[in-house]
Write an enzyme that holds these catalytic residues in place. Structure first.
Site: not given
Ligand code: SAH
Ligand code: SF4
Length: 355
Positions: A96, A109, A116, A120, A123, A166-167, A198, A222, A297, A340
């Site tokens: 996406e 974005c 990923c 988390c 996510c 993705g990371e 990020s 964080l 979200n 995402c």
């Molecule tokens: N993997 C990287 C970048 C992609 S996610 C990372 O985790 O930083 C980009 C941002 O969106 C991250 O800060 C992530 O924690 C946040 N994010 C993911 N899912 C979310 C959600 N459901 N609501 C708010 N922020 C979210």
């Molecule tokens: Fe975690 Fe970022 Fe991967 Fe989502 S995209 S699982 S927030 S590391």
């Protein structure tokens, strides 16, 4: 649809493109011409490359491609300011990309992986698991897709955030090669400071990034200020705990002199408590950093709820008592599942229902 056997021209550096065209018996200046069609004119087809001989255009069309896949789904938010595209890649994976229009900026974005591996819990991408890394062309190609669309309106991509699926630092080499490509002064020429990476906090990669003195801003997700809480939300914290992460962040700031951004998705009664705010204040006090607070979200696979505006304000107040600055960011395009990973889920569910 391009096939896996085709060369994606956005995978090639200028020297690699020069080598390819030399092997095809083309004069040396052709590579530069093609390069400019790719990165200066955002050509969407070989027919547009009017300075190239017809036979070369035909061979390019046969053996190479300019696109990453097919647009499986495309959606505009109700206010028309946010557009999300779901691409289907030649091997069937989905990624996406989201365009956010602000008054002066056109921010993209973009994704760096299909799925990923970091898991988390809140996510949507984490919930689907890891499929594969994206190639350089698949990362750059997302930008070129929107660069073409915007050019038709006389507009440009002004900023990029690597906050899609993705990371980015798990796919370090391809992500940073894509950054180098997009900032190349002979090509797309976007300022390095306009691209934010990020990361969930992969410590060895953050240190490498600092050592390479990268100019692209870094944001660290964080989301919690104690190991207990962070370990619950971000499994990666069990491998790389907070103290080590903060040490790597301080190393980055010391090496680059750059401010660091911390991302914090506020989840009601989870990580939005006064206790977490105080812990975060203690963690960041005196550091060259800034906190982005984003109300959660909601996603299908996680029961948490976004914090109330009152709780967000209280959280911010506590932070400022430690001299820690923060901004509340509103997630754009909630009505089109622009968080995402969410559009892919919807697409697959709809397809499932239709079948
Ligand atoms: N993997 C990287 C970048 C992609 S996610 C990372 O985790 O930083 C980009 C941002 O969106 C991250 O800060 C992530 O924690 C946040 N994010 C993911 N899912 C979310 C959600 N459901 N609501 C708010 N922020 C979210
Ligand atoms: Fe975690 Fe970022 Fe991967 Fe989502 S995209 S699982 S927030 S590391």
């Amino acid at each position: 649809m391009p096939t896996d056997a085709m060369i994606n021209l956005y995978d090639l550096s200028l020297p690699e493109l020069t080598t390819l065209l030399a092997e095809w018996g083309q004069p040396a200046y052709r590579a530069r011409q093609v390069w400019e069609w790719l990165y200066r004119h955002y050509a969407g087809s070989f027919d547009e490359m009017s300075t190239l001989p017809g036979t070369l255009r035909e061979r390019l069309a046969r053996e190479t491609t300019l696109v990453i896949g097919e647009v499986a789904l495309s959606q505009n938010s109700s206010d028309g300011q946010t557009k999300k595209v779901l691409f289907q890649l030649p091997d069937g994976q989905y990624i996406e990309t989201v365009l956010m229009r602000y008054e002066k900026r056109r921010t993209l974005c973009i994704s760096t992986q299909a799925g990923c591996a970091m898991g988390c819990v809140f996510c949507a991408t984490g919930q689907m698991g890891f499929m594969r890394h994206l190639s350089v062309a698949e990362i750059v190609g997302q930008v070129m897709h929107f660069a073409r669309e915007l050019a038709a309106e006389d507009q440009h991509v002004t900023n990029i955030v690597m906050m899609g699926m993705g990371e980015p630092l798990h796919n370090y080499d391809n992500t940073l090669a894509a950054v180098d490509r997009l900032t190349d002064a002979t090509g797309f020429n976007l300022g390095a400071r306009k691209i934010t990476i990020s990361t969930v906090g992969l410590i060895p990669a953050i240190r490498r990034y600092a050592d390479e003195q990268r100019q692209t801003p870094l944001a660290v997700s964080l989301h919690a200020a104690t190991d207990e809480e962070r370990g619950r939300l971000l499994p990666v914290n069990r491998r790389w705990p907070l103290a080590e992460l903060m040490e790597a962040c301080r190393y980055y700031v010391a090496k680059t002199g750059r401010r660091m951004t911390f991302e914090w998705a506020l989840i009601a009664e989870e990580n939005d408590t006064e206790e977490q705010a105080h812990k975060l204040g203690e963690l960041l006090r005196g550091m060259l950093g800034h906190v982005n607070l984003i109300p959660l979200n909601p996603t299908a696979g996680y029961g948490g709820k976004p914090s109330s505006p009152e709780q967000v304000a209280r959280f911010q107040e506590v932070l400022s008592s430690y001299g820690v600055t923060s901004t509340v960011r509103v997630r754009r395009g909630i009505d089109i599942q622009a968080g995402c990973g969410q559009l892919r889920d919807r697409h697959l569910n709809d397809a499932g229902r239709a079948a």
